[in-house]
Design a protein around this motif. Structure first.
Motif, short mmCIF file in Angstrom:
data_model
loop_
_atom_site.label_atom_id
_atom_site.label_comp_id
_atom_site.label_asym_id
_atom_site.label_seq_id
_atom_site.Cartn_x
_atom_site.Cartn_y
_atom_site.Cartn_z
N SER A 140 0.82 -1.22 0.00
CA SER A 140 0.00 0.00 0.00
C SER A 140 0.85 1.26 0.00
O SER A 140 0.40 2.33 -0.44
N SER A 141 2.11 1.18 0.48
CA SER A 141 3.00 2.35 0.38
C SER A 141 3.30 2.66 -1.08
O SER A 141 3.26 3.82 -1.51
N MET A 142 3.58 1.63 -1.86
CA MET A 142 3.82 1.79 -3.29
C MET A 142 2.57 2.30 -3.99
O MET A 142 2.65 3.17 -4.86
N ASP A 143 1.41 1.79 -3.61
CA ASP A 143 0.15 2.25 -4.20
C ASP A 143 -0.06 3.74 -3.93
O ASP A 143 -0.44 4.51 -4.82
N GLN A 144 0.17 4.16 -2.69
CA GLN A 144 -0.01 5.57 -2.35
C GLN A 144 0.93 6.46 -3.17
O GLN A 144 0.55 7.54 -3.62
N SER A 145 2.16 5.98 -3.36
CA SER A 145 3.14 6.74 -4.12
C SER A 145 2.69 6.94 -5.56
O SER A 145 2.81 8.03 -6.13
N PHE A 146 2.16 5.86 -6.17
CA PHE A 146 1.73 5.97 -7.55
C PHE A 146 0.53 6.90 -7.69
O PHE A 146 0.49 7.75 -8.59
N VAL A 147 -0.45 6.77 -6.82
CA VAL A 147 -1.63 7.64 -6.89
C VAL A 147 -1.22 9.10 -6.68
O VAL A 147 -1.70 10.00 -7.38
N ALA A 148 -0.31 9.34 -5.74
CA ALA A 148 0.15 10.71 -5.50
C ALA A 148 0.85 11.27 -6.72
O ALA A 148 0.65 12.44 -7.11
N LEU A 149 1.67 10.46 -7.38
CA LEU A 149 2.37 10.92 -8.57
C LEU A 149 1.39 11.25 -9.68
O LEU A 149 1.50 12.29 -10.33
N ARG A 150 0.42 10.38 -9.90
CA ARG A 150 -0.53 10.58 -10.99
C ARG A 150 -1.51 11.71 -10.72
O ARG A 150 -2.13 12.22 -11.65
N THR A 151 -1.67 12.11 -9.47
CA THR A 151 -2.56 13.22 -9.15
C THR A 151 -1.79 14.51 -8.88
O THR A 151 -2.35 15.48 -8.39
N GLY A 152 -0.49 14.50 -9.19
CA GLY A 152 0.31 15.72 -9.09
C GLY A 152 0.72 16.10 -7.70
O GLY A 152 1.07 17.27 -7.45
N THR A 153 0.75 15.14 -6.77
CA THR A 153 1.14 15.44 -5.39
C THR A 153 2.21 14.46 -4.91
O THR A 153 2.06 13.84 -3.84
N PRO A 154 3.31 14.28 -5.65
CA PRO A 154 4.33 13.32 -5.21
C PRO A 154 5.01 13.79 -3.93
O PRO A 154 5.07 14.99 -3.63
N GLY A 155 5.51 12.85 -3.18
CA GLY A 155 6.20 13.18 -1.94
C GLY A 155 7.01 11.98 -1.47
O GLY A 155 7.30 11.07 -2.24
N LYS A 156 7.36 11.99 -0.21
CA LYS A 156 8.12 10.88 0.36
C LYS A 156 7.23 9.65 0.48
O LYS A 156 6.00 9.74 0.50
N LEU A 157 7.87 8.48 0.53
CA LEU A 157 7.14 7.21 0.58
C LEU A 157 6.45 7.07 1.94
O LEU A 157 7.09 7.13 2.98
N LYS A 158 5.13 6.88 1.90
CA LYS A 158 4.33 6.89 3.12
C LYS A 158 4.25 5.50 3.76
O LYS A 158 4.45 4.48 3.10
N PRO A 159 3.95 5.45 5.06
CA PRO A 159 3.77 4.17 5.73
C PRO A 159 2.58 3.41 5.16
O PRO A 159 1.69 4.00 4.53
N PRO A 160 2.54 2.10 5.37
CA PRO A 160 1.41 1.31 4.86
C PRO A 160 0.09 1.74 5.51
O PRO A 160 0.07 2.24 6.64
#
Length: 328
Positions: A235-255
């Motif tokens: 789910s950390s990887m999932d959050q990262s991808f969604v954030a990137l695709r919605t224009g809000t990339p950041g540090k890798l979040k906890p699960p």
């Protein structure tokens, strides 16, 4: 027999630092070497708070000093951002430091959003159009072609293994034309996977570098003792991808427990597309899904991508995954 390798985004986790990310990269590369993975790659990304490998050649020197046998390289260097001469010097230096171990995967994307063109002071659209000729120039620099106005030192005579990377048909066609190995970025852009591999194999022209097509395909792999734990880690990887695709990339979040169930249908559909080339689960689940991916692609090599918030969980994932896929 299929080879297995590792792509590390050198993630900077929420609550962590760049120094910690680079230290974790060493631990991961050492684990990959110990476990028998064939190569360890990092990628050039710019202006992203969650990725620490922007200075790719420097990162590879850091990894090379801490390992001894595993191949190390770029997956990839975004060549339009650079002069081929400078890349020949950088990777020629790496080859001198770690002879017989250096891969140079080349891509034509900028590795960032449109602001990178301003920061690099380059016309990246024109540079991307010159990508094929820049690859040929880079080959000539390593070969020490006498027609060049200046030889690269380090660089001339370096035994650097050049790859073409891609997520579309363009890279497949160029790799086929030049007789180079081809790596497809199916871990984040699987849509054109089958078409690209078919085109590459169909149009491949043998070269001094390669007699027959050689394909590597990337797949997200998160292995854990149970399916449920792997899904949670992923789910950390999932959050990262969604954030990137919605224009809000950041540090890798906890699960986050139940993260996918919390998404709106549009975001979930986007994530499902991204996760098409994935094996997330227990060792048995990973083996089944990796075997199916090998059958689909007939790849000579699979590159295991995928980040976890806890670096130790990624090391454990590599351990479980290798034990699951041995013999495939």
């Amino acid at each position: 027999m299929t080879r297995f390798s590792v792509l590390d985004l050198v993630p900077v986790v929420e609550g962590g630092s760049i120094g910690q990310a680079l230290a974790s990269a060493v631990t991961l590369a050492q684990a990959a070497e110990r476990l028998g993975y064939h190569r360890y790659w990092v990628a050039e990304h710019h202006g992203m708070a969650g990725i620490a490998s922007a200075a790719t050649a420097v990162t590879l020197a850091h990894i090379g000093q801490a390992t001894s046998t595993i191949r190390i390289g770029s997956g990839g260097i975004m060549l339009p951002n650079h002069s081929p001469f400078v890349i020949a010097e950088q990777f020629g230096t790496l080859d001198a430091l770690f002879p017989g171990r250096i891969d140079l995967g080349l891509g034509r994307a900028p590795g960032a959003d449109g602001r990178i063109a301003q920061m690099l002071r380059k016309d990246l659209m024109r540079a991307a159009e010159a990508f094929p000729s820049d690859v040929v120039e880079l080959q000539a620099l390593f070969a020490g072609d006498s027609r060049l106005p200046l030889q690269a030192t380090p660089g001339q005579g370096a035994a650097v293994d050049i790859w073409i990377l891609g997520s579309s048909l363009f890279g497949a066609q160029l790799a086929a034309m030049l007789g180079l190995p081809f790596a497809f970025a199916s871990h984040f852009a699987p849509a054109a996977l089958d078409q690209a591999l078919g085109l590459y194999r169909r149009e491949f022209r043998p070269s001094q570098r390669l007699e027959r097509p050689y394909v590597a395909a990337a797949i997200n792999v998160i292995a854990a003792p149970t399916d449920a734990e792997a899904v949670l880690l992923g789910s950390s990887m999932d959050q990262s991808f969604v954030a990137l695709r919605t224009g809000t990339p950041g540090k890798l979040k906890p699960p986050v427990e139940g993260y996918r169930q919390s998404l709106p249908p549009s975001a979930l559909a986007m994530l499902e597309g991204f996760r098409e080339a994935s094996a997330v689960g227990s060792a048995d689940t990973v083996r089944t899904r990796v075997a199916a991916f090998i059958e689909r692609t007939a790849a000579d090599e699979l590159i295991f991508a995928g980040s976890t918030h806890d670096p130790a969980a990624r090391v454990r994932s590599l351990e479980l995954a290798m034990s699951a896929v041995e013999g495939l």
